[in-house]
Design an enzyme around this catalytic site. Sequence first.
Site, PDB file in Angstrom:
ATOM      1  N   CYS A  96     118.939 -54.549  78.874  1.00 45.06           N
ATOM      2  CA  CYS A  96     118.671 -54.424  80.251  1.00 45.06           C
ATOM      3  C   CYS A  96     119.557 -55.394  81.167  1.00 45.06           C
ATOM      4  O   CYS A  96     119.153 -56.500  81.058  1.00 45.06           O
ATOM      5  CB  CYS A  96     117.150 -54.620  80.558  1.00 45.06           C
ATOM      6  SG  CYS A  96     116.626 -54.514  82.464  1.00 45.06           S
TER       7      CYS A  96
ATOM      8  N   CYS B 127     117.535 -57.243  83.975  1.00 47.04           N
ATOM      9  CA  CYS B 127     116.520 -58.022  83.558  1.00 47.04           C
ATOM     10  C   CYS B 127     117.116 -59.510  83.075  1.00 47.04           C
ATOM     11  O   CYS B 127     116.608 -60.489  83.282  1.00 47.04           O
ATOM     12  CB  CYS B 127     115.662 -57.654  82.500  1.00 47.04           C
ATOM     13  SG  CYS B 127     115.341 -55.885  82.307  1.00 47.04           S
ATOM     14  N   ASP B 128     118.376 -59.378  82.336  1.00 45.86           N
ATOM     15  CA  ASP B 128     119.060 -60.517  81.496  1.00 45.86           C
ATOM     16  C   ASP B 128     120.144 -60.941  81.810  1.00 45.86           C
ATOM     17  O   ASP B 128     120.589 -61.985  81.624  1.00 45.86           O
ATOM     18  CB  ASP B 128     118.723 -59.990  80.101  1.00 45.86           C
ATOM     19  CG  ASP B 128     117.646 -59.892  79.471  1.00 45.86           C
ATOM     20  OD1 ASP B 128     116.473 -60.350  79.957  1.00 45.86           O
ATOM     21  OD2 ASP B 128     117.669 -58.874  78.623  1.00 45.86           O
TER      22      ASP B 128
END
Length: 312
Positions: free
Chosen positions: A132, A135-136
């Site tokens: 993701c 997200c990261d």
Amino acid sequence: MERVIIIGGGPAGLSAGIFLCRDKIPTLIIEKFSPGGNMLLTEIIENYPGYPEGISGFDLAENMKKQFLKFGGQIKYGEVEKIQLRDNKKIIKLKNGQILESDVLIIASGCSRKKLGVKGEEEFIGKGVSFCAICDGAFFKDKEVAVIGGGDSAVEESIYLTRFAKIVYLIHRREELRAKRYLQEEVKKNEKIKFIIPYIVKEIKGKEKAESLILQNTMKEENIELRIDGIFISVGHKPNTQFLNGLVKTNENGFIIVNEKMETNIKGIYACGDVIKKSLYQIITAASEGMIAAFFAERYLENLVSNINLRS
Ligand code: NAP
């Protein structure tokens, strides 16, 4: 005992829930994490009607959830382990041991990222291996990262990651990208994105964290090692249908087969969104399938229970 249970609170499940609750049919959504599904992994959505400036995936998910709750919808957090039938009733067993029953079941459990299945992938999840970018991505400021895949997701994520990373290597197994034309044009213009084509990942190497990739050329005998700080795997999705146990008909890849009313092969069980076999996986198609499933589920219920019982 519930009237309608929806498995999954993504755009399909929430749209079905909004339609039913607005018609005063009590509806419960079972959600594993947080309502929104894969919308939560999308930074900005520019092709959902009504938002000329675009809207973040998080905000669109929040809006849909609020709308569902406003009409009296309920959300239960948990993971479905198994579904069974008892006469006309649908029995839903959760992983925490709880058992729920409903007249109608709408499966809107979506899909999850596929893995590559190569050495080092499992070992380095959270240590340089991610599924993701939203997200990261911010953890990779001024670093060198690789994105694997040639579809819309891989291309969108490569572009997104250039905000943080110094270089983004887009590694794809064929010379042609699968992504939509406008995304291809955008990615090719981005100077921070370097194409490594046609290669597949054979291994992810490292000590404490992912440090390099062994890549194999798919056209000729050649292996190269590429130093990286992070790898984002974006090679498609698999349906979240583990709990079906063969009860509902799927295709060979596990996607649920429905007709134009979103009916499965079992009476009173509907499916919609990214969990079904179809040709277009978009938020707007998921939302409209949710609405179709809800409409025909309501008709089914009207034949099953009296009007007074149905809306109480
Ligand atoms: P996808 O379209 O299935 O693309 C998967 C990509 O990964 C393909 O390029 C495929 O290569 C590659 N791949 C698959 N297995 C691989 C492996 N083992 N090793 C290396 N590469 C591998 O998946 P997606 O990009 O996640 O998109 C899923 C759906 O969501 C699509 O329908 C897409 O249109 C939609 N979506 C739309 C948007 C948008 O409209 N903005 C954004 C995201 C997703 P091949 O091409 O060689 O098969």
